[in-house]
Design an enzyme around this catalytic site. Structure first.
Site, short mmCIF file in Angstrom:
data_model
loop_
_atom_site.label_atom_id
_atom_site.label_comp_id
_atom_site.label_asym_id
_atom_site.label_seq_id
_atom_site.Cartn_x
_atom_site.Cartn_y
_atom_site.Cartn_z
N LYS A 192 0.83 -1.21 0.00
CA LYS A 192 0.00 0.00 0.00
C LYS A 192 0.86 1.25 0.00
O LYS A 192 0.59 2.21 -0.73
CB LYS A 192 -0.94 -0.01 1.21
CG LYS A 192 -2.05 -1.03 1.12
CD LYS A 192 -2.77 -1.22 2.45
CE LYS A 192 -3.82 -2.30 2.36
NZ LYS A 192 -4.41 -2.67 3.65
N GLN A 234 -4.80 -1.38 9.73
CA GLN A 234 -4.67 -2.72 9.16
C GLN A 234 -5.23 -3.77 10.12
O GLN A 234 -4.86 -3.84 11.28
CB GLN A 234 -3.20 -3.01 8.85
CG GLN A 234 -2.96 -4.34 8.19
CD GLN A 234 -3.57 -4.42 6.80
OE1 GLN A 234 -3.42 -3.50 6.00
NE2 GLN A 234 -4.25 -5.51 6.52
N ASP A 254 -11.53 2.63 4.27
CA ASP A 254 -11.92 1.22 4.23
C ASP A 254 -13.44 1.06 4.14
O ASP A 254 -13.93 0.00 3.78
CB ASP A 254 -11.42 0.50 5.48
CG ASP A 254 -10.22 -0.40 5.19
OD1 ASP A 254 -10.00 -0.73 4.02
OD2 ASP A 254 -9.52 -0.77 6.15
#
Length: 300
Positions: free
Chosen positions: A54, A98, A121
């Site tokens: 990422k 994460q 997200d």
């Protein structure tokens, strides 16, 4: 029939190219650089790989990349303090924590501490509610990537019968909401659905996101249907050598590809789209934060 392969790796590269163009435009026209912050707690090997990838791709498209790598024993209070700092940082437009987190941390509490407008997200309860009621929201990356590929392949999805196998909050439920938003007739099925093969056989679009390796065989698929395989499962592959594994999806690829009109492979299908859509969401969040038009083709 031999299905057309929907190349997620190539499509993701196209999406990242569009993101890079929007980032360059934001810099040139407004002096704004979209910023993405990723928070990693602990040393889970898979999570470390994801975070590195990422960060690398964020920089490649011209965005600001910030990483906070925290020890596995980080307290809830310390983690929430970092999120609060990022929430108030005007240079950060997207925040991703994460998952999974260490067991002593409350994932729901952590996710819902992120400012909804920076929740790239799409997991915050506010974004879940906005998506569910058809309002503007941050959309979870994997379902957004699936929707982009379906739109690219079919054009209009209006009136198509779609079956989503899997009812997770991360993929199954938001995927169904997105398909409804594009005027599909949607069924959410799962491992306990009665007569599941018959339910799937009626679908023009099948999205498999149940987390069971090769669960869906070809004789469940309507001839010519589009199959989107979200699953990523590791199976032992002794033929490759001691301790070797191979990646498979939630559908039996060979038998489904013989019947379907189009199918995503595993690997190289949905997976690359997830990070591409994370970058797209960050640009969208940046535009919204600055009262600018949203980038075309990168949102739901």
């Amino acid at each position: 029939m031999s299905a057309k392969i929907i190349d997620g790796k190539a499509f993701a590269a196209t999406v990242r190219g569009k993101v890079a163009q929007h980032v360059a435009s934001l810099k040139d026209a407004h002096g704004i650089t979209p910023g993405l912050a990723v928070v990693l707690v602990g040393e889970d090997p898979a999570s470390q790989v994801y975070v590195r990838s990422k960060g690398k791709l964020t920089v490649e498209v011209g965005m600001k990349s910030v990483e906070h790598k925290l020890d596995a024993d980080t307290t809830q209070a310390d983690l929430l303090a970092i999120i609060d700092q990022l929430n108030t940082d005007p240079a950060i437009h997207g925040i991703l924590v994460q998952l999974p987190l260490p067991d002593h941390l409350n994932e729901d509490l952590v996710i819902n501490a992120i400012a909804p407008e920076k929740d790239v997200d799409g997991f915050h309860i506010s974004n879940v509610g906005l998506l569910g009621t058809g309002q503007k929201s941050m959309v979870p990356c994997t379902p957004l990537g699936c929707l982009m590929m379906l739109r690219d392949y079919h054009g209009s999805l209006s009136g198509m019968n779609a079956v989503v196998i899997g009812r997770s909050n991360i993929v199954g439920k938001p995927m169904a909401q997105l398909l409804l938003g594009d005027s599909c007739t949607v069924t959410i099925a799962h491992s306990r659905t009665k007569d599941l093969p018959d339910v799937v056989r009626g679908a023009d679009i099948v999205v498999a996101a149940v987390g069971r390796p090769q669960m869906v065989p070809g004789d469940w698929i309507k001839p010519g249907a589009t199959v989107i395989d979200v699953g990523i499962n590791r199976l032992d592959a002794p033929e490759r050598g001691p301790g070797k594994t191979r990646l498979v999806g939630d559908v039996d690829y060979d038998s489904c590809a013989a019947v379907a009109g189009a199918i995503t492979p595993v690997p190289g299908g949905v997976g690359p789209m997830t990070i591409a859509c994370l970058l797209a969401n960050t640009v969208t969040a940046c535009c919204r934060a600055n009262g600018l038009p949203e980038p075309e083709g990168l949102t739901a």
